[in-house]
Scaffold this active site. Structure first.
Site, PDB file in Angstrom:
ATOM      1  N   ASP A 110      -5.238 -12.613   9.015  1.00 54.27           N
ATOM      2  CA  ASP A 110      -3.805 -12.877   8.721  1.00 54.27           C
ATOM      3  C   ASP A 110      -3.513 -12.502   7.396  1.00 54.27           C
ATOM      4  OD1 ASP A 110      -2.236 -13.495  10.659  1.00 54.27           O
ATOM      5  OD2 ASP A 110      -2.944 -15.768  10.681  1.00 54.27           O
ATOM      6  N   LYS A 129      -0.729 -12.606  22.090  1.00 56.84           N
ATOM      7  CA  LYS A 129      -1.865 -11.980  21.217  1.00 56.84           C
ATOM      8  C   LYS A 129      -3.125 -11.736  22.102  1.00 56.84           C
ATOM      9  CE  LYS A 129       0.186 -14.077  17.014  1.00 56.84           C
ATOM     10  NZ  LYS A 129       0.176 -15.416  16.208  1.00 56.84           N
ATOM     11  N   GLN A 186      -3.085 -20.463  14.452  1.00 58.43           N
ATOM     12  CA  GLN A 186      -1.854 -20.227  14.932  1.00 58.43           C
ATOM     13  C   GLN A 186      -1.220 -21.337  14.106  1.00 58.43           C
ATOM     14  OE1 GLN A 186      -0.472 -17.934  16.800  1.00 58.43           O
ATOM     15  NE2 GLN A 186       1.518 -18.769  16.336  1.00 58.43           N
TER      16      GLN A 186
END
Lengths: 356, 356
Positions: A183, A116, A160
């Protein structure tokens, strides 16, 4: 207290509504998917007609499915994101920033985070990583989130997953402020994804990537039978909700489903996100279906650079002989998820800076 | 502004979480359905095994379905609600209050509101109705909502739908403070209904009533094929989400679904909420299925007291010869919806007063 709470809630809803209704430029649209979910809501959504025609599905003339190249498509998208980041920097002198919080030493998580950050570099986004030890307390993790919540140079925050077992994942995710929840896992975002007329601030990355792959591959979604395997909060559930917003007829199957094969065999669009290698065999697939494989189970393989390779849910060799189109693993959904994360971060910055 | 907004959001989330985690007394449990949705989440939710057994469905030995008597069941529930209201009044000197806002002169809406007020009277709840003219402005309606939001004697607020076309339904519903949103339509409630681990403050009344009917009728939900016809925000969508939390395999069909009959024919549990009289014919139903008819279309009938009668979505005469169990219209889901509204109002008062 109730009154104060109510006023806070009203302000919150009002602010979110304001953010949701900011105009989006169509000339700078990066995806082919519509930028507004409410634009999908049709006036005759609830008008029933007797529609009993049998389904027409394209059956491939050769027995090899078209491979949907997620890597290539994600590169095209990332290239457009890079242009927009440059334009924003030129106009405003501001570069959008993504913050990533990684707790613990899971090797796969470390690799995902690394990828990422690399992707941020590719498109010119700023990125910041906070690494915390496995034995961090709930307070430690939430403190790290709060720091990024307050920081105006950060436009997206990613925790994460999975977190170490002793941590309350729901509370940690809930501590990410909704305007930076790139997200899209906040329950309010999920609610707005689900309801007709709802417009989430962020659509979760993997479902958004799947839809873009389908649309770019010319797959019609409206009215088609879509089956989603798996009902996780981060993939299965939001994918089913997004497919429904696109007017598919959606079934979610899961570990308690009796005779899943009977259901998948009717799917024009089959999205598998179970995390079980080779769960979906050739005989599970309807001839001519489009198969989106979200599974990425790490399987030890010392011949690979990282010591393991990723395996999808779908038995690829069998599926390519039945499906009309299929995403490979790796190189299918994975790179699209990362691209959507970058896009959500860019969109977040555009929204807060009112940059069109 | 962003910082302040974040703090407000955090406070809001914290308060909601606090409300959600208040202990619920099991001795005073009124429903057979579990009072906590998270209690349904299983540790092995995501563990897949090869489960390809064919479905076993009870086929009725006689060709007449068992009639699920929603009126009788709702009376049992209302009787328990009345006891709890009495106990609360005795212990705290407080009676829970429901506020209803009715805009316009729709006859069916007026009758629904009248029935809800009567039901409040039956169980001893206080009720307050604000009637507004059809040409009320958005501000008028929101002002009425705000008044009840502020009033500590009100524990539940209901805006009777549909609103006149010129009003923004989403905004009006969004103005009801979430702690009094006994309809459960707030997007945050819907999100918490959808996600594993989520616990909505209120579960929407009709879906909650449907599940209670299924459970009281001895219908197993876990692993069964459930098909929901219709995807409205107030019935179809939340019913599908709630059935999923109960581990059914859920398909939502809607006006764009190709060949709906093919899908309904596989349903062990068929919930119809399309609002189309006689949409569901006998041949749409799997032998031995349980049919829940949420449809209540008013059809003119001058022989009835109100000048019309309600018709369900299901062709009852045909369905009773195929299904194992069925809800009638009227007398099925309708009374349960009202009972759940009363229960949500009682639970809201219990929660805010910390009354166990």
């Amino acid at each position: 207290m109730m009154g104060l709470m109510r006023v806070k809630w009203q302000n919150c809803v009002r602010k979110i509504r304001f953010l949701q209704t900011r105009p989006q430029s169509s000339s700078n649209q990066i995806l082919i998917s519509p930028s507004s979910l409410t634009s999908l809501d049709l006036p005759n959504d609830d008008t029933w007609t007797c529609n009993s025609s049998s389904q027409t599905t394209l059956i491939p003339t050769v027995n090899t499915a078209k491979v949907i190249d997620g890597k290539l498509i994600s590169m095209e998208i990332k290239s457009k994101i890079a242009s927009e980041v440059t334009r924003m920097k030129k106009c405003l002198g501001i570069v959008p920033g993504l913050a990533v919080i990684l707790v613990g030493q899971r090797k796969d998580s470390q690799i995902y985070v690394r990828n990422k950050i690399l992707a941020c570099d590719q498109v010119g986004l700023n990125s910041f990583v906070t690494e915390l030890p496995t034995d961090s307390t709930q307070a430690d993790v939430c403190k790290a989130v709060m720091k990024f919540n307050k920081d105006p140079s950060i436009h997206g925050i990613l925790v994460q997953l999975p977190l170490p077992q002793h941590l309350d994942e729901e509370e940690v995710l809930g501590s990410v402020c909704i305007e930076k929840d790139v997200d899209g896992f906040n329950p309010l975002n999920i609610g707005n994804l689900a309801i007709r007329g709802g417009e989430p601030l962020f659509t979760p990355c993997t479902p958004k990537g799947c839809i873009e792959l389908l649309i770019r591959s010319g797959v019609k979604i409206m009215g088609k039978n879509a089956v989603v395997i798996g009902r996780s909060n981060i993939v299965g559930l939001p994918t089913s909700l997004l497919l429904q917003r696109h007017h598919a007829t959606v079934t979610i199957i899961h570990a308690f489903t009796e005779n899943p094969q009977k259901i998948t065999c009717d799917a024009d669009i089959l999205v598998s996100a179970a995390g079980v290698p080779n769960l979906v065999r050739g005989k599970w697939i309807k001839p001519g279906a489009t198969v989106i494989d979200v599974g990425t189970s790490p399987v030890e393989d010392l011949s690979c650079e990282d010591g393991y390779r990723l395996m999808g849910d779908v038995c690829y060799e069998e599926a390519v002989t039945v499906a009309a189109a299929i995403t490979p693993v790796p190189g299918g959904v994975g790179p699209m998820t990362v691209a959507m994360l970058l896009l959500n971060t860019l969109d977040s910055a555009k929204r807060v800076l009112n940059f069109i």
